[in-house]
Design a protein around this motif. Structure first.
Motif, PDB file in Angstrom:
ATOM      1  N   MET A   1       5.386  20.541  -9.758  1.00  0.00           N
ATOM      2  CA  MET A   1       5.117  20.139 -11.138  1.00  0.00           C
ATOM      3  C   MET A   1       5.915  20.977 -12.127  1.00  0.00           C
ATOM      4  O   MET A   1       6.439  20.455 -13.110  1.00  0.00           O
ATOM      5  N   GLN A   2       6.021  22.267 -11.880  1.00  0.00           N
ATOM      6  CA  GLN A   2       6.819  23.131 -12.752  1.00  0.00           C
ATOM      7  C   GLN A   2       8.284  22.706 -12.725  1.00  0.00           C
ATOM      8  O   GLN A   2       8.953  22.694 -13.756  1.00  0.00           O
ATOM      9  N   ALA A   3       8.790  22.346 -11.547  1.00  0.00           N
ATOM     10  CA  ALA A   3      10.177  21.892 -11.440  1.00  0.00           C
ATOM     11  C   ALA A   3      10.383  20.585 -12.199  1.00  0.00           C
ATOM     12  O   ALA A   3      11.407  20.408 -12.872  1.00  0.00           O
ATOM     13  N   LEU A   4       9.425  19.670 -12.109  1.00  0.00           N
ATOM     14  CA  LEU A   4       9.529  18.412 -12.858  1.00  0.00           C
ATOM     15  C   LEU A   4       9.500  18.660 -14.360  1.00  0.00           C
ATOM     16  O   LEU A   4      10.236  18.030 -15.116  1.00  0.00           O
TER      17      LEU A   4
ATOM     18  N   GLY B   1      15.082  19.898 -20.048  1.00  0.00           N
ATOM     19  CA  GLY B   1      16.531  19.981 -20.173  1.00  0.00           C
ATOM     20  C   GLY B   1      17.151  18.753 -20.817  1.00  0.00           C
ATOM     21  O   GLY B   1      18.324  18.742 -21.129  1.00  0.00           O
ATOM     22  N   LYS B   2      16.363  17.685 -21.019  1.00  0.00           N
ATOM     23  CA  LYS B   2      16.889  16.480 -21.626  1.00  0.00           C
ATOM     24  C   LYS B   2      17.155  16.713 -23.111  1.00  0.00           C
ATOM     25  O   LYS B   2      16.757  17.698 -23.697  1.00  0.00           O
ATOM     26  N   SER B   3      17.811  15.759 -23.709  1.00  0.00           N
ATOM     27  CA  SER B   3      18.199  15.870 -25.111  1.00  0.00           C
ATOM     28  C   SER B   3      16.980  16.050 -26.000  1.00  0.00           C
ATOM     29  O   SER B   3      16.017  15.303 -25.915  1.00  0.00           O
ATOM     30  N   ARG B   4      17.020  17.046 -26.885  1.00  0.00           N
ATOM     31  CA  ARG B   4      15.912  17.301 -27.793  1.00  0.00           C
ATOM     32  C   ARG B   4      15.959  16.353 -28.983  1.00  0.00           C
ATOM     33  O   ARG B   4      15.046  16.302 -29.781  1.00  0.00           O
TER      34      ARG B   4
ATOM     35  N   GLU C   1       0.847  -1.185   0.000  1.00  0.00           N
ATOM     36  CA  GLU C   1       0.000   0.000   0.000  1.00  0.00           C
ATOM     37  C   GLU C   1       0.883   1.235   0.000  1.00  0.00           C
ATOM     38  O   GLU C   1       1.521   1.563   0.983  1.00  0.00           O
ATOM     39  N   GLU C   2       0.950   1.875  -1.154  1.00  0.00           N
ATOM     40  CA  GLU C   2       1.717   3.103  -1.277  1.00  0.00           C
ATOM     41  C   GLU C   2       0.729   4.238  -1.499  1.00  0.00           C
ATOM     42  O   GLU C   2      -0.066   4.202  -2.431  1.00  0.00           O
ATOM     43  N   PRO C   3       0.777   5.210  -0.658  1.00  0.00           N
ATOM     44  CA  PRO C   3      -0.178   6.315  -0.826  1.00  0.00           C
ATOM     45  C   PRO C   3       0.171   7.143  -2.065  1.00  0.00           C
ATOM     46  O   PRO C   3       1.322   7.236  -2.470  1.00  0.00           O
ATOM     47  N   PHE C   4      -0.845   7.710  -2.659  1.00  0.00           N
ATOM     48  CA  PHE C   4      -0.647   8.605  -3.788  1.00  0.00           C
ATOM     49  C   PHE C   4      -0.145   9.945  -3.264  1.00  0.00           C
ATOM     50  O   PHE C   4      -0.552  10.410  -2.211  1.00  0.00           O
ATOM     51  N   ARG C   5       0.735  10.547  -4.024  1.00  0.00           N
ATOM     52  CA  ARG C   5       1.276  11.835  -3.623  1.00  0.00           C
ATOM     53  C   ARG C   5       0.733  12.896  -4.544  1.00  0.00           C
ATOM     54  O   ARG C   5       0.793  12.765  -5.771  1.00  0.00           O
ATOM     55  N   VAL C   6       0.221  13.944  -3.981  1.00  0.00           N
ATOM     56  CA  VAL C   6      -0.283  15.064  -4.761  1.00  0.00           C
ATOM     57  C   VAL C   6       0.819  16.113  -4.810  1.00  0.00           C
ATOM     58  O   VAL C   6       1.318  16.556  -3.778  1.00  0.00           O
ATOM     59  N   TYR C   7       1.217  16.471  -6.043  1.00  0.00           N
ATOM     60  CA  TYR C   7       2.265  17.466  -6.213  1.00  0.00           C
ATOM     61  C   TYR C   7       1.672  18.869  -6.226  1.00  0.00           C
ATOM     62  O   TYR C   7       0.593  19.095  -6.763  1.00  0.00           O
TER      63      TYR C   7
END
Length: 163
Positions: free
Chosen positions: A29-32, A38-41, A18-24
């Motif tokens: 979310m903007q940081a993610l 920034g990853k390779s285009r 049982e892993e609880p859901f995490r609300v961002y």
């Protein structure tokens, strides 16, 4: 011996953890999203097609230089057409996905059907182009054509590795 029970307990190895859901939050979310930008285009689909076009041109130039002594002849055309057989079906596939993405109500099933129909279009176009070239251009050289075609297909792997 203990009788099996229908009630899951802590000792049951098959019990789902049982892993609880995490609300961002909005900031998280903007940081993610910023880190994923920034990853390779190059892994973007149109970036892979651009790499395939570049490989096609390089393959045609190599055929021109090494097989034709700097002249444009059947070897250069064969290498260029082999690359186009790899590029044009990929463009048709991406256009099919762009049409699906632009739909008003895109569901997961609708996107999956667009993906499958895009692959059918891609495979059909590839086979049709090979057959059309074989019947209409008998003078083509198959070694440079197939080499350039295979190298353009390897651009998909480069996109995966650079991801």
């Amino acid at each position: 011996m203990k009788a099996p029970s229908n009630q899951p307990n802590a000792e049951d190895p098959w019990k789902d953890p049982e892993e609880p859901f995490r609300v961002y939050s909005s900031e998280e979310m903007q940081a993610l999203l910023q880190t994923s930008k920034g990853k390779s285009r190059f892994t973007l689909p149109w970036g892979v097609v651009a790499a395939q076009v570049a490989v096609t041109v390089v393959g045609a130039l190599i055929a021109c230089i090494f097989w034709d002594d700097g002249r444009i002849s059947v070897y250069t055309y064969s290498a260029f057409l082999g690359g186009l057989i790899g590029v044009l079906p990929a463009v048709l596939f991406l256009l099919r996905l762009e049409v699906a993405r632009g739909a008003q109500r895109l569901t997961p099933g609708g996107f999956l059907s667009a993906l499958v129909s895009g692959e059918v279009i891609k495979i059909t176009a590839t086979i049709a182009m090979f057959i059309w070239l074989a019947f209409n251009y008998a003078e083509l050289k198959w070694i440079p054509l197939l080499l350039t075609y295979i190298v353009t297909l390897k651009c998909y792997l480069l996109g995966l590795f650079w991801r």
